[in-house]
Write a protein that holds these residues in place. Structure first.
Motif, mmCIF file in Angstrom:
data_model
loop_
_atom_site.group_PDB
_atom_site.id
_atom_site.type_symbol
_atom_site.label_atom_id
_atom_site.label_comp_id
_atom_site.label_asym_id
_atom_site.label_seq_id
_atom_site.Cartn_x
_atom_site.Cartn_y
_atom_site.Cartn_z
ATOM 1 N N LEU A 4 0.824 -1.208 0.000
ATOM 2 C CA LEU A 4 0.000 0.000 0.000
ATOM 3 C C LEU A 4 0.861 1.262 0.000
ATOM 4 C CD1 LEU A 4 -2.851 -1.028 2.429
ATOM 5 C CD2 LEU A 4 -2.917 -0.883 -0.054
ATOM 6 N N MET A 5 1.961 1.209 0.681
ATOM 7 C CA MET A 5 2.871 2.356 0.690
ATOM 8 C C MET A 5 3.515 2.544 -0.678
ATOM 9 S SD MET A 5 2.489 3.742 3.521
ATOM 10 C CE MET A 5 3.811 4.904 3.483
ATOM 11 N N TRP A 6 3.699 1.441 -1.403
ATOM 12 C CA TRP A 6 4.264 1.542 -2.750
ATOM 13 C C TRP A 6 3.293 2.277 -3.679
ATOM 14 C CZ3 TRP A 6 3.149 -0.401 -7.675
ATOM 15 C CH2 TRP A 6 4.194 -0.336 -8.585
ATOM 16 N N PHE A 7 1.994 2.033 -3.511
ATOM 17 C CA PHE A 7 1.004 2.708 -4.342
ATOM 18 C C PHE A 7 0.882 4.193 -4.020
ATOM 19 C CE2 PHE A 7 -0.783 -1.561 -5.151
ATOM 20 C CZ PHE A 7 -0.809 -1.479 -6.534
ATOM 21 N N GLU A 11 5.415 8.439 -8.304
ATOM 22 C CA GLU A 11 6.088 7.877 -9.468
ATOM 23 C C GLU A 11 5.649 6.448 -9.751
ATOM 24 O OE1 GLU A 11 7.791 9.136 -6.906
ATOM 25 O OE2 GLU A 11 8.848 7.489 -5.936
ATOM 26 N N ASN A 12 5.041 5.789 -8.794
ATOM 27 C CA ASN A 12 4.526 4.437 -9.016
ATOM 28 C C ASN A 12 3.069 4.459 -9.467
ATOM 29 O OD1 ASN A 12 6.966 3.421 -8.189
ATOM 30 N ND2 ASN A 12 6.314 3.237 -6.066
ATOM 31 N N THR A 13 2.345 5.465 -9.086
ATOM 32 C CA THR A 13 0.925 5.542 -9.405
ATOM 33 C C THR A 13 0.679 5.898 -10.867
ATOM 34 O OG1 THR A 13 0.560 6.278 -7.151
ATOM 35 C CG2 THR A 13 -1.229 6.589 -8.678
ATOM 36 N N LEU A 18 -1.952 4.721 -15.940
ATOM 37 C CA LEU A 18 -1.877 4.697 -17.405
ATOM 38 C C LEU A 18 -2.217 3.311 -17.929
ATOM 39 C CD1 LEU A 18 -1.101 6.151 -20.036
ATOM 40 C CD2 LEU A 18 1.211 5.306 -19.674
ATOM 41 N N LEU A 19 -1.732 2.298 -17.297
ATOM 42 C CA LEU A 19 -2.027 0.929 -17.703
ATOM 43 C C LEU A 19 -3.506 0.614 -17.536
ATOM 44 C CD1 LEU A 19 -0.750 -1.721 -18.665
ATOM 45 C CD2 LEU A 19 -0.515 -2.348 -16.279
#
Length: 53
Positions: A4-7, A11-13, A18-19
């Motif tokens: 969840l912290m990665w999301f 820069e990760n979102t 886009l995908l």
């Protein structure tokens, strides 16, 4: 929790969103033009506002 912290990182979102939008766009195109009868029916609707005159 780490995922969840990665999301939450900006820069990760961006690539993930886009995908998601690209897959949604391709799904809509496949839905509209995937079936020939549906495509012809939807093409016939494009002149519907002009037929009332």
């Amino acid at each position: 929790m780490e995922l969840l912290m990665w999301f939450t990182r900006f820069e990760n979102t961006k690539p993930i969103s886009l995908l998601i939008f690209f897959i949604t766009f391709c799904a809509i195109l496949f839905y509209v033009f995937g079936n020939k009868k549906r495509g012809e029916r939807l093409e016939s609707y494009k002149n519907m506002p002009l037929q009332d005159d």
